[in-house]
Design an enzyme around this catalytic site. Structure first.
Site, PDB file in Angstrom:
ATOM      1  CB  CYS A   1      88.327  17.697  43.526  1.00  8.60           C
ATOM      2  SG  CYS A   1      88.703  19.460  43.746  1.00  8.60           S
TER       3      CYS A   1
ATOM      4  CG  ASN B   1      78.856  45.403  27.267  1.00  6.90           C
ATOM      5  OD1 ASN B   1      78.369  45.931  28.268  1.00  6.90           O
ATOM      6  ND2 ASN B   1      78.150  44.608  26.486  1.00  6.90           N
TER       7      ASN B   1
ATOM      8  CD  GLU C   1      88.419  39.278  28.261  1.00  6.60           C
ATOM      9  OE1 GLU C   1      87.610  39.903  27.544  1.00  6.60           O
ATOM     10  OE2 GLU C   1      89.629  39.156  27.966  1.00  6.60           O
TER      11      GLU C   1
END
Length: 499
Positions: free
Chosen positions: A133, A395, A470
């Site tokens: 990395c 939600n 998300e």
């Protein structure tokens, strides 16, 4: 020497600008630009547009358009790190998590602790290098030098103190095969005569190693772009104008999104979108059915154990289609030993690793108190970060609102721990195959086990109708589940040594 040369150039530019006879700002700027050209200076521009190669810049949160909480986090990050880095600009999709992350990282790197500051950054370099990395390595090379680290250490691990070299074995096992760590490895570090580690120092080092292994997973999993001042983050080439109108450049459009956004096949976008919507609906229906089955009957302990073993076995056959070996560059590989050592499934080649049962050793009941006792407050900070990532929810699922996503979040977390041989007796591992499709499992396993092999194609192929925020949330779950799994193996070995 490079810094001194740049300082001299900047000083001369400043002198020229002050002498500039033109009061008009634009004319003054042109005079400075002329001086720059006279001195042969080439001004870099970002190689990538936006903080992530996977997320279009226009879909990230733009600095200047953030809300009050995000602005405070940006200010905190800038004050702490001296920059607003690309990791922060992607993590800010989830401000509550970012706040906890920044607080933890600040404590590990800058607050009072067992290890000196330059050791902390060097351990960060060692950890990030294990996954090639270069993004994190470059950042910590600069920080290491800034806090007075010896530049000779950066020529290779063999130039660092023997005490840090001794940490190499633990670093590679934590990064790639943590289930192999035993109390003998801990004893070797603590009992070495001249270069021994104290328990408190070792806990600090273990937390730093696991933090940067998992942060490398986030960096690759979200396609974080290099910073403009780091290698690979800038170019001197003029922007190409062959594909779009020159007026787009002046309006801040670079054409990258449209170039990469077109489908590679001949399937119309509308059909792909429709298929993705069906996938979301199917996933929600599976969640509903599983909840109903839970309410009706509960599997026996024997059946639960069988399902865990089946899922653990199947996880070994999930692999990336880009599964070729890639040799690390000299720039990164000099910071660690045994470059051929990498991830291997724990039950391959006749090996059998006993299942790690959480009821026997858990973070909540054992790891947390051990860390907090030897490195005060860090256990609390880590615990808060784990809980935020695990419980974080808005939600929503794609275009649907008022959805309970706890079942899905738990499946992701437990699948990662299952890949590490960690079992929860009260969880039905049959749910994982119902909720996580193969493309998603490929992405998870790649990001967690071999993050340097993550591709944009993998990122695009799972949850195609979900928001980028998300998908970033998924990466937060992967990061924290991986870090906790590594910590559990290391802390259990330390506990066994102590007892």
């Amino acid at each position: 020497a490079a810094r001194d040369g740049l300082s001299a150039v900047l000083a001369r530019l400043l002198m020229l600008s002050k002498r500039c006879p033109f009061p008009d700002v634009r004319e003054r700027s042109e005079a400075i630009l002329g001086a720059v050209q006279e001195l042969g200076i080439r001004i870099p521009r970002p190689l990538e547009h936006g903080p992530s190669r996977f997320i279009p810049e226009k879909e990230t949160i733009q600095v200047g358009n953030e809300d009050a909480m995000m602005h405070a986090l940006f200010a905190e990050s800038f004050a702490t790190l001296g920059r607003l880095d690309n990791v922060t600009l992607v993590m800010v999709f989830h401000p509550q998590y970012l706040e906890s992350f920044l607080k933890t990282q600040h404590y590990l790197l800058q607050m009072d602790g067992p290890l000196p500051l330059h050791y902390r950054h060097y351990i960060g370099i060692m950890a990030a290098a294990r996954h090639q990395c270069s993004y994190l390595v470059n950042l910590h090379v600069n920080d290491f030098l800034h806090v007075g680290g010896d530049p000779k250490w950066l020529n290779g691990l063999e130039n660092a103190p023997q005490k840090l070299q001794n940490l190499g074995e633990l670093n590679k096992m934590l990064a790639h095969r943590p289930w192999l760590i035993t109390k003998e490895h801990i004893e070797q570090l603590l009992k070495t005569e001249e270069n021994s580690w104290s328990l408190a120092e070792l806990i600090h080092a273990v937390v730093l190693l696991t933090h940067y292994h998992s942060l490398a997973s986030f960096t690759f999993g979200c396609g974080i772009s290099p910073e403009i001042d780091c290698e690979g983050g800038h170019t001197f080439r003029p922007p190409s104008v062959s594909n779009y109108c020159i007026c787009n450049i002046t309006n801040g459009y670079h054409g990258v999104d449209e170039i990469h956004a077109s489908p590679t096949g001949s399937i119309p976008v509308s059909i792909c979108w429709s298929k993705s919507v069906c996938e979301v609906e199917a996933l929600m229906e599976k969640m509903k059915q599983l909840q109903e089955c839970r309410d009706e009957e509960e599997a026996s302990q024997e059946e639960m154990a069988t399902r865990f073993e089946r899922e653990k076995r199947e996880s070994m056959f999930v692999c990336s289609s880009e599964d070729e070996e890639s040799a690390p560059t000299r720039d990164v590989s000099r910071h660690f030993e045994d470059t051929s050592y990498g991830y291997k499934d724990f039950s391959r080649h006749g090996m059998h690793v006993p299942t790690f049962r959480v009821q026997d050793y858990s973070w909540e009941d054992h790891g947390y108190s051990l860390v907090n006792r030897l490195y005060p407050d860090v256990g609390q900070l880590l615990d808060e970060k784990f809980h935020i990532a695990y419980n974080l929810t808005y939600n929503t699922m794609a275009m649907h609102k008022d959805v309970d996503t706890s079942m899905l979040r738990r499946a992701i977390w437990n699948y990662i721990h299952c890949m590490f041989g960690i079992r929860y007796d009260d969880y039905d591992y049959g749910e994982i195959n119902q909720l996580l499709d193969r493309s998603f499992k490929v992405y998870i396993k790649t990001v967690v086990c071999t993050p340097e092999k993550t591709t944009k194609r993998m990122y695009d192929s799972f949850w195609r109708q979900f928001e980028h925020s998300e998908k970033v949330h998924v990466n937060l779950l992967l990061v924290e589940a991986r870090m906790q799994a590594e910590l559990l193996y290391a802390l259990r070995a330390i506990t066994r040594y102590m007892t």
